[in-house]
Design a protein around this motif. Structure first.
Motif, mmCIF file in Angstrom:
data_model
loop_
_atom_site.group_PDB
_atom_site.id
_atom_site.type_symbol
_atom_site.label_atom_id
_atom_site.label_comp_id
_atom_site.label_asym_id
_atom_site.label_seq_id
_atom_site.Cartn_x
_atom_site.Cartn_y
_atom_site.Cartn_z
ATOM 1 N N PHE A 27 0.310 -0.059 -26.634
ATOM 2 C CA PHE A 27 -0.855 -0.643 -27.386
ATOM 3 C C PHE A 27 -1.919 0.599 -28.221
ATOM 4 C CE2 PHE A 27 -0.534 -4.534 -24.735
ATOM 5 C CZ PHE A 27 -0.122 -5.380 -25.661
ATOM 6 N N PHE A 28 -1.694 1.594 -27.390
ATOM 7 C CA PHE A 28 -2.363 2.863 -28.042
ATOM 8 C C PHE A 28 -1.836 3.510 -29.254
ATOM 9 C CE2 PHE A 28 -2.074 7.703 -28.227
ATOM 10 C CZ PHE A 28 -3.268 7.866 -28.407
ATOM 11 N N LEU A 29 -0.359 3.324 -29.168
ATOM 12 C CA LEU A 29 0.089 3.796 -30.374
ATOM 13 C C LEU A 29 0.379 2.734 -31.467
ATOM 14 C CD1 LEU A 29 3.511 5.410 -28.835
ATOM 15 C CD2 LEU A 29 1.435 6.692 -29.766
ATOM 16 N N TYR A 30 0.267 1.645 -30.961
ATOM 17 C CA TYR A 30 0.351 0.434 -32.020
ATOM 18 C C TYR A 30 -1.086 0.406 -32.816
ATOM 19 C CZ TYR A 30 2.165 -3.813 -34.225
ATOM 20 O OH TYR A 30 2.368 -4.555 -35.100
ATOM 21 N N VAL A 31 -2.026 0.441 -31.933
ATOM 22 C CA VAL A 31 -3.461 0.275 -32.745
ATOM 23 C C VAL A 31 -3.486 1.278 -33.551
ATOM 24 C CG1 VAL A 31 -5.869 0.578 -32.080
ATOM 25 C CG2 VAL A 31 -4.373 -0.883 -30.583
ATOM 26 N N PHE A 32 -3.243 2.737 -33.288
ATOM 27 C CA PHE A 32 -3.451 3.780 -34.419
ATOM 28 C C PHE A 32 -2.485 3.758 -35.323
ATOM 29 C CE2 PHE A 32 -6.067 5.649 -30.810
ATOM 30 C CZ PHE A 32 -7.239 6.001 -31.805
ATOM 31 N N ALA A 33 -1.211 3.439 -35.174
ATOM 32 C CA ALA A 33 0.002 3.634 -36.069
ATOM 33 C C ALA A 33 -0.305 2.513 -37.272
ATOM 34 C CB ALA A 33 1.406 3.327 -35.593
ATOM 35 N N THR A 34 -0.877 1.177 -36.810
ATOM 36 C CA THR A 34 -1.145 0.195 -37.805
ATOM 37 C C THR A 34 -1.929 0.738 -38.785
ATOM 38 O OG1 THR A 34 -2.241 -0.917 -36.338
ATOM 39 C CG2 THR A 34 0.077 -1.662 -36.630
ATOM 40 N N VAL A 35 -3.039 1.717 -38.650
ATOM 41 C CA VAL A 35 -3.971 2.116 -39.523
ATOM 42 C C VAL A 35 -3.237 2.654 -40.755
ATOM 43 C CG1 VAL A 35 -5.899 3.497 -39.713
ATOM 44 C CG2 VAL A 35 -5.673 2.365 -37.704
ATOM 45 N N TRP A 36 -2.235 3.423 -40.462
ATOM 46 C CA TRP A 36 -1.816 4.271 -41.442
ATOM 47 C C TRP A 36 -0.258 3.704 -41.702
ATOM 48 C CZ3 TRP A 36 -5.072 7.146 -43.964
ATOM 49 C CH2 TRP A 36 -6.371 7.652 -43.092
ATOM 50 N N LEU A 37 0.482 3.151 -41.128
ATOM 51 C CA LEU A 37 1.682 2.444 -41.359
ATOM 52 C C LEU A 37 1.904 1.412 -41.603
ATOM 53 C CD1 LEU A 37 3.666 4.557 -38.538
ATOM 54 C CD2 LEU A 37 3.016 5.409 -40.792
ATOM 55 N N SER B 290 11.483 0.684 -23.627
ATOM 56 C CA SER B 290 11.593 -0.643 -23.838
ATOM 57 C C SER B 290 10.466 -1.254 -24.612
ATOM 58 C CB SER B 290 11.869 -1.471 -22.333
ATOM 59 O OG SER B 290 10.241 -1.038 -21.702
ATOM 60 N N GLU B 291 9.195 -0.586 -24.363
ATOM 61 C CA GLU B 291 7.922 -0.722 -25.327
ATOM 62 C C GLU B 291 8.170 -0.604 -26.667
ATOM 63 O OE1 GLU B 291 6.124 -2.655 -23.610
ATOM 64 O OE2 GLU B 291 6.864 -2.225 -21.581
ATOM 65 N N MET B 292 8.845 0.495 -27.024
ATOM 66 C CA MET B 292 9.165 0.646 -28.537
ATOM 67 C C MET B 292 10.039 -0.104 -29.072
ATOM 68 S SD MET B 292 7.001 3.541 -28.423
ATOM 69 C CE MET B 292 6.208 2.962 -27.080
ATOM 70 N N THR C 12 0.848 -1.141 0.087
ATOM 71 C CA THR C 12 -0.058 0.007 0.184
ATOM 72 C C THR C 12 0.726 1.141 -0.006
ATOM 73 O OG1 THR C 12 -0.204 -0.204 2.444
ATOM 74 C CG2 THR C 12 -2.086 -1.112 1.223
ATOM 75 N N SER C 13 2.079 1.103 -0.288
ATOM 76 C CA SER C 13 2.966 2.244 -0.267
ATOM 77 C C SER C 13 3.153 2.674 -1.522
ATOM 78 C CB SER C 13 4.499 1.667 0.300
ATOM 79 O OG SER C 13 5.224 1.025 -0.707
ATOM 80 N N SER C 14 3.826 4.084 -1.642
ATOM 81 C CA SER C 14 4.103 4.666 -2.722
ATOM 82 C C SER C 14 4.959 4.187 -3.632
ATOM 83 C CB SER C 14 4.378 6.120 -2.757
ATOM 84 O OG SER C 14 5.502 6.257 -1.854
ATOM 85 N N SER C 15 5.960 3.397 -2.994
ATOM 86 C CA SER C 15 7.268 2.700 -3.617
ATOM 87 C C SER C 15 6.842 1.448 -4.463
ATOM 88 C CB SER C 15 8.100 2.046 -2.399
ATOM 89 O OG SER C 15 8.522 3.261 -2.013
ATOM 90 N N PHE C 16 5.538 0.744 -4.114
ATOM 91 C CA PHE C 16 5.285 -0.261 -4.869
ATOM 92 C C PHE C 16 4.004 0.438 -5.917
ATOM 93 C CE2 PHE C 16 1.586 -3.682 -5.260
ATOM 94 C CZ PHE C 16 2.391 -4.574 -5.899
ATOM 95 N N GLY C 17 3.359 1.238 -5.458
ATOM 96 C CA GLY C 17 2.503 1.882 -6.366
ATOM 97 C C GLY C 17 3.253 2.465 -7.611
ATOM 98 N N VAL C 18 4.383 3.130 -7.563
ATOM 99 C CA VAL C 18 4.889 3.563 -8.598
ATOM 100 C C VAL C 18 5.544 2.432 -9.569
ATOM 101 C CG1 VAL C 18 7.063 4.108 -7.397
ATOM 102 C CG2 VAL C 18 6.446 5.549 -9.514
ATOM 103 N N ASP C 19 6.112 1.453 -8.896
ATOM 104 C CA ASP C 19 6.685 0.477 -9.806
ATOM 105 C C ASP C 19 5.503 -0.135 -10.700
ATOM 106 O OD1 ASP C 19 9.292 1.053 -8.755
ATOM 107 O OD2 ASP C 19 9.105 -0.561 -7.323
ATOM 108 N N VAL C 20 4.353 -0.378 -9.897
ATOM 109 C CA VAL C 20 3.287 -1.250 -10.797
ATOM 110 C C VAL C 20 2.927 -0.190 -11.769
ATOM 111 C CG1 VAL C 20 1.133 -2.055 -10.429
ATOM 112 C CG2 VAL C 20 2.722 -2.732 -8.804
ATOM 113 N N MET C 21 2.297 0.976 -11.488
ATOM 114 C CA MET C 21 1.800 1.899 -12.459
ATOM 115 C C MET C 21 2.781 2.448 -13.471
ATOM 116 S SD MET C 21 -1.498 2.667 -11.793
ATOM 117 C CE MET C 21 -1.502 0.839 -11.315
ATOM 118 N N GLU C 22 3.987 2.292 -13.279
ATOM 119 C CA GLU C 22 4.929 2.615 -14.399
ATOM 120 C C GLU C 22 4.855 1.740 -15.546
ATOM 121 O OE1 GLU C 22 8.888 3.153 -12.736
ATOM 122 O OE2 GLU C 22 8.407 5.297 -11.994
ATOM 123 N N ASN C 23 4.947 0.228 -15.036
ATOM 124 C CA ASN C 23 4.849 -0.711 -16.060
ATOM 125 C C ASN C 23 3.374 -0.855 -16.659
ATOM 126 O OD1 ASN C 23 7.208 -2.249 -15.843
ATOM 127 N ND2 ASN C 23 6.965 -2.207 -13.759
#
Length: 228
Positions: free
Chosen positions: A75-85, A191-193, A56-67
């Motif tokens: 996925f947001f970029l890939y879904v839209f990018a593959t429409v046009w690229l 890393s995602e890109m 319940t700490s910010s240390s755990f929260g930030v690690d999870v949310m960053e990922n």
């Protein structure tokens, strides 16, 4: 074939397996994170914390949310990018020359929808326009929500560290301008890109028999958009 013919678990095996793996790895992260955090606490002469206090700490929260936010950004970029690229030869791409949103007939919307099409695909107007982009929009909203959550958790963790070092805390807006925030963000985003770009190009030349993420084993390298 209908889902009922195979039963619920077989018909939904992919989402159920990955849902289970998500929970297992999240619990694993929490256990390992607690141990790592307490090792650093002891090294600094501070008391260890309980498992509940850590998750319940910010240390755990930030690690999870960053990922999470980096995954939804991907996925947001890939879904839209593959429409046009496109990437010639990749199973992850449309054929060169087929860029764009495609015709209503190809997308089975409005008068071209059939009786099994989703209601909003048949309705027309703003409902069909919204439904036609709902996947990308949802990924974008989830990215923004998890980005906001990671920034708040990161802000809390950063200020806890500041106070521990007898330095002044910063405001949330001030934290958004800190190198700590952008270092965390770019560390995850790059890393995602890399992963998405690698998958698109490796799928041109490599195969995985039976996977819809791969072309058929015997397909030519130049064949685009085929799945095995």
């Amino acid at each position: 074939m209908t889902a009922s013919r195979y039963g619920f678990f077989r018909a939904n095996a992919l989402s159920l397996v990955f849902g289970g793996l998500f929970l297992v790895t999240l619990v694993g992260q929490a256990i390992a994170g607690t141990a790592d955090h307490n090792a650093r606490q002891v090294a600094d002469g501070l008391p260890a914390v309980s498992f509940l206090d850590y998750v319940t700490s910010s240390s755990f929260g930030v690690d999870v949310m960053e990922n999470w936010q980096s995954e939804y950004l991907q996925f947001f970029l890939y879904v839209f990018a593959t429409v046009w690229l496109v990437q010639r030869g990749s199973s992850e791409s449309k054929e060169p020359g087929e860029e764009g949103t495609e015709s209503d007939e190809e997308q089975q919307v409005g008068p071209h929808a059939d009786e099994e099409s989703p209601t909003w695909a048949r309705t027309g107007g703003w409902r069909t326009a919204l439904f036609s982009r709902s996947l990308g929009l949802l990924m974008g909203v989830l990215f923004l929500l998890t980005w906001a959550a990671s920034s708040v958790a990161g802000w809390a963790a950063y200020n806890a560290e500041q106070l521990g070092q007898r330095q002044d805390p910063v405001s949330w807006v001030g934290y958004l301008g800190e190198a700590d925030f952008w270092n965390r963000s770019f560390q995850n985003w790059q890393s995602e890109m890399l992963a998405v770009g690698s998958m698109a190009i490796f799928a041109v030349y490599l195969r995985q028999r039976g996977s819809p993420e791969s072309k058929p084993v015997g397909a030519a390298h130049a064949d685009t958009g085929q799945t095995g």
